[in-house]
Design a protein around this motif. Structure first.
Motif, mmCIF file in Angstrom:
data_model
loop_
_atom_site.group_PDB
_atom_site.id
_atom_site.type_symbol
_atom_site.label_atom_id
_atom_site.label_comp_id
_atom_site.label_asym_id
_atom_site.label_seq_id
_atom_site.Cartn_x
_atom_site.Cartn_y
_atom_site.Cartn_z
ATOM 1 N N VAL A 1 12.534 -9.686 34.621
ATOM 2 C CA VAL A 1 12.541 -7.867 34.232
ATOM 3 C C VAL A 1 13.620 -7.767 33.643
ATOM 4 O O VAL A 1 13.633 -6.936 32.343
ATOM 5 C CB VAL A 1 12.409 -7.345 35.617
ATOM 6 C CG1 VAL A 1 12.646 -5.710 35.190
ATOM 7 C CG2 VAL A 1 11.513 -7.666 36.388
ATOM 8 N N LEU A 2 15.029 -8.188 33.705
ATOM 9 C CA LEU A 2 16.127 -7.935 32.875
ATOM 10 C C LEU A 2 16.075 -8.298 31.549
ATOM 11 O O LEU A 2 16.441 -7.738 30.603
ATOM 12 C CB LEU A 2 17.269 -8.532 33.790
ATOM 13 C CG LEU A 2 17.859 -7.839 34.937
ATOM 14 C CD1 LEU A 2 19.038 -8.653 35.741
ATOM 15 C CD2 LEU A 2 18.391 -6.418 34.783
ATOM 16 N N HIS B 1 13.319 -9.165 29.782
ATOM 17 C CA HIS B 1 12.504 -8.120 29.044
ATOM 18 C C HIS B 1 13.193 -6.819 28.871
ATOM 19 O O HIS B 1 12.848 -6.171 27.674
ATOM 20 C CB HIS B 1 11.255 -7.828 30.105
ATOM 21 C CG HIS B 1 10.055 -6.909 29.374
ATOM 22 N ND1 HIS B 1 9.216 -7.622 28.485
ATOM 23 C CD2 HIS B 1 9.951 -5.609 29.572
ATOM 24 C CE1 HIS B 1 8.515 -6.419 28.159
ATOM 25 N NE2 HIS B 1 8.888 -5.407 28.774
ATOM 26 N N PHE B 2 13.705 -6.129 29.756
ATOM 27 C CA PHE B 2 14.347 -5.011 29.435
ATOM 28 C C PHE B 2 15.504 -5.213 28.305
ATOM 29 O O PHE B 2 15.676 -4.320 27.242
ATOM 30 C CB PHE B 2 15.220 -4.466 30.603
ATOM 31 C CG PHE B 2 16.069 -3.277 30.270
ATOM 32 C CD1 PHE B 2 15.646 -1.732 29.968
ATOM 33 C CD2 PHE B 2 17.611 -3.329 30.082
ATOM 34 C CE1 PHE B 2 16.358 -0.649 29.868
ATOM 35 C CE2 PHE B 2 18.379 -2.288 29.980
ATOM 36 C CZ PHE B 2 17.862 -1.250 29.630
ATOM 37 N N PHE B 3 16.284 -6.119 28.193
ATOM 38 C CA PHE B 3 17.591 -6.396 27.382
ATOM 39 C C PHE B 3 16.915 -6.803 25.992
ATOM 40 O O PHE B 3 17.513 -6.398 24.853
ATOM 41 C CB PHE B 3 18.427 -7.390 28.028
ATOM 42 C CG PHE B 3 19.417 -6.828 28.862
ATOM 43 C CD1 PHE B 3 20.034 -5.501 28.959
ATOM 44 C CD2 PHE B 3 19.626 -7.525 29.955
ATOM 45 C CE1 PHE B 3 20.819 -5.052 29.935
ATOM 46 C CE2 PHE B 3 20.421 -6.899 31.125
ATOM 47 C CZ PHE B 3 21.095 -5.931 31.031
ATOM 48 N N GLY C 1 14.560 -5.329 24.619
ATOM 49 C CA GLY C 1 14.129 -4.337 23.761
ATOM 50 C C GLY C 1 15.342 -3.415 23.314
ATOM 51 O O GLY C 1 15.207 -2.514 22.414
ATOM 52 N N ASN D 1 16.655 10.947 32.566
ATOM 53 C CA ASN D 1 15.578 9.774 31.676
ATOM 54 C C ASN D 1 15.032 10.722 30.747
ATOM 55 O O ASN D 1 14.472 9.834 29.690
ATOM 56 C CB ASN D 1 14.533 9.384 32.889
ATOM 57 C CG ASN D 1 15.003 8.436 33.692
ATOM 58 O OD1 ASN D 1 15.993 7.802 33.549
ATOM 59 N ND2 ASN D 1 14.718 8.505 35.043
ATOM 60 N N LEU E 1 20.829 3.790 23.320
ATOM 61 C CA LEU E 1 19.356 3.401 23.366
ATOM 62 C C LEU E 1 19.034 3.976 21.801
ATOM 63 O O LEU E 1 17.813 4.374 21.462
ATOM 64 C CB LEU E 1 18.428 4.147 24.154
ATOM 65 C CG LEU E 1 18.717 3.479 25.525
ATOM 66 C CD1 LEU E 1 18.015 4.213 26.875
ATOM 67 C CD2 LEU E 1 18.527 2.128 25.852
ATOM 68 N N PRO F 1 15.538 7.282 27.850
ATOM 69 C CA PRO F 1 15.384 6.024 28.865
ATOM 70 C C PRO F 1 14.010 6.165 28.945
ATOM 71 O O PRO F 1 13.204 5.056 28.961
ATOM 72 C CB PRO F 1 16.264 6.370 30.006
ATOM 73 C CG PRO F 1 17.402 7.222 29.620
ATOM 74 C CD PRO F 1 16.921 7.988 28.363
ATOM 75 N N PHE G 1 11.446 2.851 28.212
ATOM 76 C CA PHE G 1 10.747 2.177 29.195
ATOM 77 C C PHE G 1 9.273 2.173 28.993
ATOM 78 O O PHE G 1 8.619 1.271 29.175
ATOM 79 C CB PHE G 1 11.085 2.986 30.519
ATOM 80 C CG PHE G 1 10.315 2.288 31.726
ATOM 81 C CD1 PHE G 1 10.763 1.033 32.248
ATOM 82 C CD2 PHE G 1 9.435 3.108 32.245
ATOM 83 C CE1 PHE G 1 10.116 0.429 33.341
ATOM 84 C CE2 PHE G 1 8.591 2.538 33.380
ATOM 85 C CZ PHE G 1 9.132 1.286 34.029
ATOM 86 N N HIS H 1 8.280 -0.246 26.422
ATOM 87 C CA HIS H 1 8.101 -1.548 26.770
ATOM 88 C C HIS H 1 6.969 -1.937 27.834
ATOM 89 O O HIS H 1 6.480 -2.926 27.782
ATOM 90 C CB HIS H 1 9.559 -1.914 27.586
ATOM 91 C CG HIS H 1 10.697 -2.272 26.615
ATOM 92 N ND1 HIS H 1 10.759 -3.181 25.816
ATOM 93 C CD2 HIS H 1 11.637 -1.406 26.607
ATOM 94 C CE1 HIS H 1 11.961 -3.057 24.974
ATOM 95 N NE2 HIS H 1 12.493 -2.045 25.633
#
Length: 121
Positions: free
Chosen positions: A15-16, A18-20, A22, A98, A105, A110, A114, A117
């Protein structure tokens, strides 16, 4: 010194990553010593960006985190007991944070990052 251990790190690491992946134009990632970063070497390898751990009690090394803390303190001052904050208030704070564009970003919120993604991976 950089080793961090944790049982749930295997589940969290994808998950991390995938997040990073982006986050565009990132040169490095500075994190705290949470268990979720136990497999930092795998994160570095997959995204090609070095991961650094902030020193304990060094908020200046976690700039984005400290900015978010300031946002929360706009609504919940230090003098206020956290037990007095209602779930509705927390939801409103979460929504405000958010929905706010952030420099880190690329001036997207956020929430928008999110959602992007979730749709495009």
């Amino acid at each position: 010194m950089r080793q961090v251990t944790g049982r749930n790190s295997q589940a969290v690491t994808p998950v991390l990553i995938h997040f990073f992946k982006g986050i565009k134009n990132a040169k490095l990632i500075t994190v705290d010593r949470g268990r979720e970063f136990a497999k930092y070497d795998e994160i570095e390898k997959k995204i090609g960006i070095p991961v650094y751990f902030a020193h304990p009690y060094s908020p200046e090394e976690r700039g984005s985190n400290e900015v978010l803390n300031l946002y929360v303190r706009r609504f919940i001052p230090k003098e206020r007991k956290i037990e007095t904050v209602s779930a509705k208030e927390l939801d409103q704070i979460k929504h405000w944070i958010n929905a706010r564009p952030m420099k880190t970003l690329n001036w997207q919120s956020p929430r928008k990052v999110f959602q992007h993604h979730l749709v495009f991976g």
